[in-house]
Design an enzyme around this catalytic site. Structure first.
Site, PDB file in Angstrom:
ATOM      1  N   ASP A 106       0.846  -1.196   0.104  1.00 29.25           N
ATOM      2  CA  ASP A 106       0.097  -0.110   0.061  1.00 29.25           C
ATOM      3  C   ASP A 106       0.783   1.171   0.085  1.00 29.25           C
ATOM      4  OD1 ASP A 106      -2.133  -1.787   0.295  1.00 29.25           O
ATOM      5  OD2 ASP A 106      -2.293  -1.406   2.418  1.00 29.25           O
TER       6      ASP A 106
HETATM    7  N1  URA Z   1      -1.336  -5.880   4.310  1.00 29.47           N
HETATM    8  C1  URA Z   1      -1.784  -4.456   4.152  1.00 29.47           C
HETATM    9  O1  URA Z   1      -2.898  -4.189   4.552  1.00 29.47           O
HETATM   10  N2  URA Z   1      -1.203  -3.661   3.316  1.00 29.47           N
HETATM   11  C2  URA Z   1       0.015  -3.940   2.710  1.00 29.47           C
HETATM   12  O2  URA Z   1       0.530  -3.003   1.925  1.00 29.47           O
HETATM   13  C3  URA Z   1       0.437  -5.081   2.751  1.00 29.47           C
HETATM   14  C4  URA Z   1      -0.047  -6.221   3.475  1.00 29.47           C
END
Ligand code: URA
Length: 234
Positions: A106
């Site tokens: 993310d």
């Molecule tokens: N889980 C999440 O919520 N975000 C990420 O970037 C990776 C795993």
């Protein structure tokens, strides 16, 4: 002399197609080599050849030229290649032509991200059929609930999902600072797992994928080539 690879493998590496899919595409005449349609799946091509598929040029990535990196993805940059609003993680590399991110983190997640130009290698890591462990360091808004360890070990049914999460391992370092190891990569999985327990993730850092661990002294934005041993992990 330059090394060569088969045309079908070239398509597999560039697009992540299976060998079978690549063969079908080539036999249908959708690939050109040096300006002419080529239906020979086994044709040996070298980096000097000009290969096109649906208007895009393919990099001829031979075994010798494949590249593998780990980067410390900073918060605030994206793993996709075309985001007009945010900086792109690949732009942190000096030379990123043909490279792509192995899976996604993310925008606000930091930590270990693998980068390569080897589609098959990437597929072996991200395929939902595989279950490579990925460990995240997590900072929480509230104290981790007492039952989270058991819930995650058993699997939780996230909103909108048909199957529970695979067993995950939670290690509580401090009430609001934990490590979570999961073996899948569902959308926002870590955040949604803690949301399931009524909590909220306020900081997320990926520490490892399989046996590849983010270097302890690496700073956000830094990167290095993977060692042959690390590459051989997948
Ligand atoms: N889980 C999440 O919520 N975000 C990420 O970037 C990776 C795993």
């Amino acid at each position: 002399m330059n090394s060569t690879i088969r045309l079908d493998k070239c398509l597999t590496i560039n697009y992540g197609f299976s060998r079978k899919e690549a063969g079908t595409i080539i036999r249908k005449g959708r690939v050109t080599v040096n300006g002419s349609v080529c239906k020979d799946v086994a044709l040996k091509v070298s980096p000097e050849d000009f290969i096109e598929f649906e208007g895009g040029q393919l990099d001829v990535v031979t075994e010798k030229t494949k590249r593998y990196f780990m980067i410390y993805k900073p918060k605030g940059c994206v793993c996709s290649n075309d985001d007009p609003q945010n900086p792109i993680v690949l732009s942190l590399l000096e030379e990123s032509s043909g490279l792509f991110c192995v899976g996604r983190l993310d925008l606000d997640t930091e930590g270990l991200l693998l980068i390569t130009d080897d589609g098959a290698w990437s597929h072996r890591i991200t395929s939902p059929k595989k279950s490579h462990p990925k460990t995240y360091e997590v900072w929480l808004a509230d104290d981790c609930s007492a039952d989270a360890e058991k819930l995650f070990a058993e699997g939780v049914l996230l909103r909108g999902e048909k199957t529970p999460t695979r067993p995950a391992v939670l290690k509580i370092l401090e009430p609001r600072h934990v490590l979570l190891t999961i073996t899948e990569g569902r959308y926002h999985q870590v955040k949604r797992m803690f949301a399931f327990t009524g909590n909220r993730v306020v900081g997320l850092k990926r520490l490892s994928v399989g046996n590849i661990t983010l270097d302890k002294d690496m700073q956000p934005g830094e990167y290095r080539k993977l060692t042959p041993e690390e590459c051989a992990e997948f």
